[in-house]
Enzyme design. Structure first.
Site, PDB file in Angstrom:
ATOM      1  N   ASP A 150      -5.619  -4.221  50.178  1.00  6.88           N
ATOM      2  CA  ASP A 150      -5.018  -3.051  49.971  1.00  6.88           C
ATOM      3  C   ASP A 150      -5.819  -2.292  48.981  1.00  6.88           C
ATOM      4  O   ASP A 150      -5.992  -2.538  47.714  1.00  6.88           O
ATOM      5  CB  ASP A 150      -3.803  -2.920  49.734  1.00  6.88           C
ATOM      6  N   ASN A 157      -6.226   4.285  45.179  1.00 11.09           N
ATOM      7  CA  ASN A 157      -7.221   5.164  44.550  1.00 11.09           C
ATOM      8  C   ASN A 157      -7.719   4.435  43.268  1.00 11.09           C
ATOM      9  O   ASN A 157      -8.704   5.067  42.710  1.00 11.09           O
ATOM     10  CB  ASN A 157      -6.181   6.476  44.067  1.00 11.09           C
ATOM     11  N   TYR A 186       5.623  11.464  63.028  1.00  9.38           N
ATOM     12  CA  TYR A 186       4.685  12.411  62.078  1.00  9.38           C
ATOM     13  C   TYR A 186       3.913  13.301  62.874  1.00  9.38           C
ATOM     14  O   TYR A 186       3.369  12.775  63.870  1.00  9.38           O
ATOM     15  CB  TYR A 186       3.886  11.512  60.944  1.00  9.38           C
ATOM     16  N   ASP A 208      -1.331   3.371  53.094  1.00 11.63           N
ATOM     17  CA  ASP A 208      -0.042   2.724  52.269  1.00 11.63           C
ATOM     18  C   ASP A 208       1.152   3.185  52.423  1.00 11.63           C
ATOM     19  O   ASP A 208       2.254   2.473  52.261  1.00 11.63           O
ATOM     20  CB  ASP A 208      -0.717   3.043  50.951  1.00 11.63           C
ATOM     21  N   ARG A 209       1.413   4.277  52.815  1.00  7.37           N
ATOM     22  CA  ARG A 209       2.888   4.893  53.167  1.00  7.37           C
ATOM     23  C   ARG A 209       3.467   4.260  54.341  1.00  7.37           C
ATOM     24  O   ARG A 209       4.489   3.665  54.373  1.00  7.37           O
ATOM     25  CB  ARG A 209       2.814   6.392  53.292  1.00  7.37           C
ATOM     26  N   THR A 266       6.552  16.798  20.012  1.00  5.92           N
ATOM     27  CA  THR A 266       5.840  17.338  21.074  1.00  5.92           C
ATOM     28  C   THR A 266       5.693  15.979  22.170  1.00  5.92           C
ATOM     29  O   THR A 266       5.587  16.306  23.418  1.00  5.92           O
ATOM     30  CB  THR A 266       4.327  17.960  20.820  1.00  5.92           C
TER      31      THR A 266
END
Length: 242
Positions: free
Chosen positions: A6, A9, A86, A95-96, A171
């Site tokens: 797999d 990114n 879809y 991957d989804r 911050t």
């Protein structure tokens, strides 16, 4: 033995499965499969599948060609144990789909929401009949932290690790809490809205930032960092019988 690759990114995850059980796992950079030579010599690899959300590096193409078995390149034409509703399946991230298939394998015939918290956060819904309805894509933790730094003049780049109070006391904590607590409320909102229509909904959380988020979410969630790999193994195992 099944070999699962797999490519994401930012990393490459590889695993070996035997009869549905993961026997080995490795995570490294996304330009090479670091354990492939060792595994190829040590184990009898009978089937393999390669999934990638980026253009496959030539180094990995060359490595896959050293296998003694043929391998499947997972894409929109690969047969699946679910039905895709879809409208543009060719644009759907591999991957989804793999994560959804993995979740279905863990909880068959259930309404499922899969949340993959990686570079981006994806929300994907599969009903109990095995119909994939689609989902949404939102920026991930590091993407949001980086955007606050790069699109403003004075805000610093803050790490995702550290204190996340309900209200930031400086911050750094204001930025980190704003991002992580904001994602927490986002996730809980998606779960709440989906449960209204599907009361028996099961929720799976996976991805690189799964460990950061799991303790910040009140809803009942099954955390599984190997969900995509499990889904790819299920697709590979059933290939030719679907």
């Amino acid at each position: 033995m099944n070999l699962i690759i797999d490519i994401g990114n930012s990393s490459c995850k590889s695993a070996l499965f035997e009869e549905g059980t993961m026997k080995a796992f490795h995570k490294g950079n996304n330009t090479t499969i670091e354990k492939l030579d060792e595994w190829n010599k040590t184990y009898k690899i009978e089937k393999a599948i390669l999934s990638s959300v980026i253009e496959i590096p030539e180094t990995i193409v060359g490595q896959m060609e050293t296998l003694s078995c043929r391998y499947i390149h997972f894409n929109a034409q690969t047969k699946l144990p679910i039905k895709i509703l879809y409208r543009t399946p060719h644009t759907l991230g591999a991957d989804r789909i793999a994560a959804v298939v993995g979740a279905q394998g863990e909880a068959p015939q259930k309404d499922i929401l899969v949340i993959d918290a990686g570079s981006a956060i994806t929300y994907d819904f599969l009903d109990a009949q095995g119909n994939y309805h689609g989902g949404n894509i939102a920026p991930g933790i590091n993407m949001r932290l980086t955007a606050l730094h790069e699109y403003t003049g004075k805000l610093p780049l803050v790490s995702s690790e550290g204190d996340t109070p309900a209200m930031g006391y400086d911050t750094e904590t204001a930025i980190r809490s704003g991002v992580i607590n904001g994602i927490k409320h986002e996730i809980e909102g998606y779960i709440s809205e989906t449960i209204k229509k599907y009361p028996s909904l099961l929720v799976f959380l996976t991805g690189g930032d799964e460990k950061i988020l799991i303790n910040n979410i009140k809803s009942r969630i099954f955390a599984d960092e190997y969900l995509v790999l499990k889904g790819l193994n299920r697709i590979l195992t059933n290939h030719g019988t679907i």
